[in-house]
Scaffold this motif. Structure first.
Motif, PDB file in Angstrom:
ATOM      1  N   PHE A 214       0.855  -1.183   0.000  1.00 45.27           N
ATOM      2  CA  PHE A 214       0.000   0.000   0.000  1.00 45.27           C
ATOM      3  C   PHE A 214       0.893   1.235   0.000  1.00 45.27           C
ATOM      4  CE2 PHE A 214      -2.318  -3.341   2.242  1.00 45.27           C
ATOM      5  CZ  PHE A 214      -3.471  -3.387   1.487  1.00 45.27           C
ATOM      6  N   ARG A 215       0.419   2.295  -0.642  1.00 42.23           N
ATOM      7  CA  ARG A 215       1.120   3.578  -0.621  1.00 42.23           C
ATOM      8  C   ARG A 215       0.084   4.678  -0.416  1.00 42.23           C
ATOM      9  NH1 ARG A 215       6.058   6.193  -2.397  1.00 42.23           N
ATOM     10  NH2 ARG A 215       5.566   8.352  -2.891  1.00 42.23           N
ATOM     11  N   PHE A 216       0.409   5.571   0.494  1.00 38.42           N
ATOM     12  CA  PHE A 216      -0.458   6.695   0.787  1.00 38.42           C
ATOM     13  C   PHE A 216       0.320   7.983   0.558  1.00 38.42           C
ATOM     14  CE2 PHE A 216      -1.961   3.108   3.237  1.00 38.42           C
ATOM     15  CZ  PHE A 216      -3.309   3.113   2.945  1.00 38.42           C
ATOM     16  N   GLU A 217      -0.362   8.984   0.077  1.00 38.34           N
ATOM     17  CA  GLU A 217       0.250  10.280  -0.247  1.00 38.34           C
ATOM     18  C   GLU A 217      -0.290  11.365   0.682  1.00 38.34           C
ATOM     19  OE1 GLU A 217       2.588  10.372  -2.469  1.00 38.34           O
ATOM     20  OE2 GLU A 217       2.261   8.439  -3.421  1.00 38.34           O
TER      21      GLU A 217
ATOM     22  N   PRO B 244      13.298   8.126   2.086  1.00 37.60           N
ATOM     23  CA  PRO B 244      13.036   9.157   1.080  1.00 37.60           C
ATOM     24  C   PRO B 244      12.045   8.648   0.038  1.00 37.60           C
ATOM     25  CG  PRO B 244      15.162   8.129   0.674  1.00 37.60           C
ATOM     26  CD  PRO B 244      14.624   7.534   1.939  1.00 37.60           C
ATOM     27  N   LEU B 245      10.770   8.916   0.222  1.00 39.18           N
ATOM     28  CA  LEU B 245       9.713   8.379  -0.642  1.00 39.18           C
ATOM     29  C   LEU B 245       8.896   9.485  -1.302  1.00 39.18           C
ATOM     30  CD1 LEU B 245       8.551   5.480   1.701  1.00 39.18           C
ATOM     31  CD2 LEU B 245       9.925   5.280  -0.379  1.00 39.18           C
ATOM     32  N   ALA B 246       9.517  10.622  -1.551  1.00 33.83           N
ATOM     33  CA  ALA B 246       8.844  11.741  -2.224  1.00 33.83           C
ATOM     34  C   ALA B 246       7.520  12.101  -1.544  1.00 33.83           C
ATOM     35  CB  ALA B 246       8.625  11.429  -3.699  1.00 33.83           C
ATOM     36  N   GLY B 247       7.528  12.048  -0.224  1.00 33.33           N
ATOM     37  CA  GLY B 247       6.341  12.416   0.539  1.00 33.33           C
ATOM     38  C   GLY B 247       5.374  11.289   0.801  1.00 33.33           C
ATOM     39  N   GLY B 248       5.655  10.097   0.295  1.00 37.40           N
ATOM     40  CA  GLY B 248       4.736   8.980   0.457  1.00 37.40           C
ATOM     41  C   GLY B 248       4.964   8.200   1.739  1.00 37.40           C
ATOM     42  N   CYS B 249       4.011   7.344   2.025  1.00 36.65           N
ATOM     43  CA  CYS B 249       4.095   6.380   3.119  1.00 36.65           C
ATOM     44  C   CYS B 249       3.818   5.020   2.500  1.00 36.65           C
ATOM     45  CB  CYS B 249       3.080   6.700   4.211  1.00 36.65           C
ATOM     46  SG  CYS B 249       3.058   5.493   5.560  1.00 36.65           S
ATOM     47  N   GLU B 250       4.826   4.144   2.470  1.00 38.68           N
ATOM     48  CA  GLU B 250       4.681   2.823   1.872  1.00 38.68           C
ATOM     49  C   GLU B 250       4.602   1.768   2.960  1.00 38.68           C
ATOM     50  OE1 GLU B 250       6.942   3.670  -2.352  1.00 38.68           O
ATOM     51  OE2 GLU B 250       7.841   2.240  -0.960  1.00 38.68           O
ATOM     52  N   ILE B 251       3.672   0.847   2.771  1.00 42.47           N
ATOM     53  CA  ILE B 251       3.459  -0.218   3.748  1.00 42.47           C
ATOM     54  C   ILE B 251       3.491  -1.558   3.010  1.00 42.47           C
ATOM     55  CG2 ILE B 251       1.915  -1.176   5.490  1.00 42.47           C
ATOM     56  CD1 ILE B 251       0.667   1.678   5.694  1.00 42.47           C
TER      57      ILE B 251
ATOM     58  N   GLN C 134      -1.071  10.468   9.307  1.00 43.40           N
ATOM     59  CA  GLN C 134      -0.597  11.322   8.208  1.00 43.40           C
ATOM     60  C   GLN C 134       0.931  11.333   8.097  1.00 43.40           C
ATOM     61  OE1 GLN C 134      -2.636  13.236   5.969  1.00 43.40           O
ATOM     62  NE2 GLN C 134      -4.108  11.772   6.767  1.00 43.40           N
ATOM     63  N   LEU C 135       1.548  10.153   8.081  1.00 39.77           N
ATOM     64  CA  LEU C 135       3.000  10.064   7.998  1.00 39.77           C
ATOM     65  C   LEU C 135       3.484  10.329   6.577  1.00 39.77           C
ATOM     66  CD1 LEU C 135       3.641   6.929  10.226  1.00 39.77           C
ATOM     67  CD2 LEU C 135       3.752   9.344  10.871  1.00 39.77           C
ATOM     68  N   THR C 136       4.629  10.976   6.480  1.00 36.58           N
ATOM     69  CA  THR C 136       5.256  11.253   5.192  1.00 36.58           C
ATOM     70  C   THR C 136       6.677  10.701   5.214  1.00 36.58           C
ATOM     71  OG1 THR C 136       5.746  12.969   3.578  1.00 36.58           O
ATOM     72  CG2 THR C 136       6.035  13.570   5.870  1.00 36.58           C
ATOM     73  N   ASP C 137       7.174  10.305   4.045  1.00 32.71           N
ATOM     74  CA  ASP C 137       8.515   9.732   3.916  1.00 32.71           C
ATOM     75  C   ASP C 137       8.755   8.641   4.959  1.00 32.71           C
ATOM     76  OD1 ASP C 137       9.329  11.212   1.661  1.00 32.71           O
ATOM     77  OD2 ASP C 137       9.804  12.939   2.917  1.00 32.71           O
ATOM     78  N   THR C 138       7.848   7.684   4.958  1.00 31.46           N
ATOM     79  CA  THR C 138       7.861   6.600   5.939  1.00 31.46           C
ATOM     80  C   THR C 138       7.691   5.258   5.242  1.00 31.46           C
ATOM     81  OG1 THR C 138       6.853   8.043   7.596  1.00 31.46           O
ATOM     82  CG2 THR C 138       6.706   5.671   7.996  1.00 31.46           C
ATOM     83  N   ARG C 139       8.501   4.273   5.662  1.00 31.74           N
ATOM     84  CA  ARG C 139       8.346   2.900   5.195  1.00 31.74           C
ATOM     85  C   ARG C 139       7.972   2.041   6.403  1.00 31.74           C
ATOM     86  NH1 ARG C 139      12.943   2.132   2.690  1.00 31.74           N
ATOM     87  NH2 ARG C 139      12.016   2.631   0.686  1.00 31.74           N
TER      88      ARG C 139
END
Length: 104
Positions: A6-9, A38-45, A70-75
């Motif tokens: 999943f990826r959230f922006e 460093p995910l260009a502002g995304g949160c990847e799960i 609302q996490l950003t640049d997070t894996r």
């Protein structure tokens, strides 16, 4: 085993600490690894689960988590052995609270 991604922006909250591991994989539980990336502002799960066929449930739990934190640049990597959605939410909240220093 099933693997879900999943990826959230549009998050707004940065992580402030080193990677953290929360929980243990054993007897119906799960572990959560959360780290800045460093995910260009995304949160990847990424979820690795022994309970196949629950993609829509995972999607709902992950969307709820992202709405709260609302996490950003997070894996986030989750290893699951059949935890209930309530336990998943609890572990994710514990991990996020540890990394941000506060509540959502």
């Amino acid at each position: 085993m099933e693997t879900l991604h999943f990826r959230f922006e549009n998050g707004r909250r940065q992580l402030a600490a080193q990677p953290q591991l929360v929980g243990v994989v054993s007897s119906g539980n799960l572990e959560v690894l959360i780290e800045p990336a460093p995910l260009a502002g995304g949160c990847e799960i990424e979820i690795r689960t022994a309970a196949n066929g629950f993609g829509p449930t995972w999607q709902a739990v992950m969307a709820d988590f992202h709405d709260r934190w609302q996490l950003t640049d997070t894996r986030i990597c989750i290893n699951d052995m059949g935890a209930t959605p309530a336990v998943v939410s609890l572990r994710l909240d514990q991990a996020a609270e540890t990394m941000t220093g506060g509540l959502p």
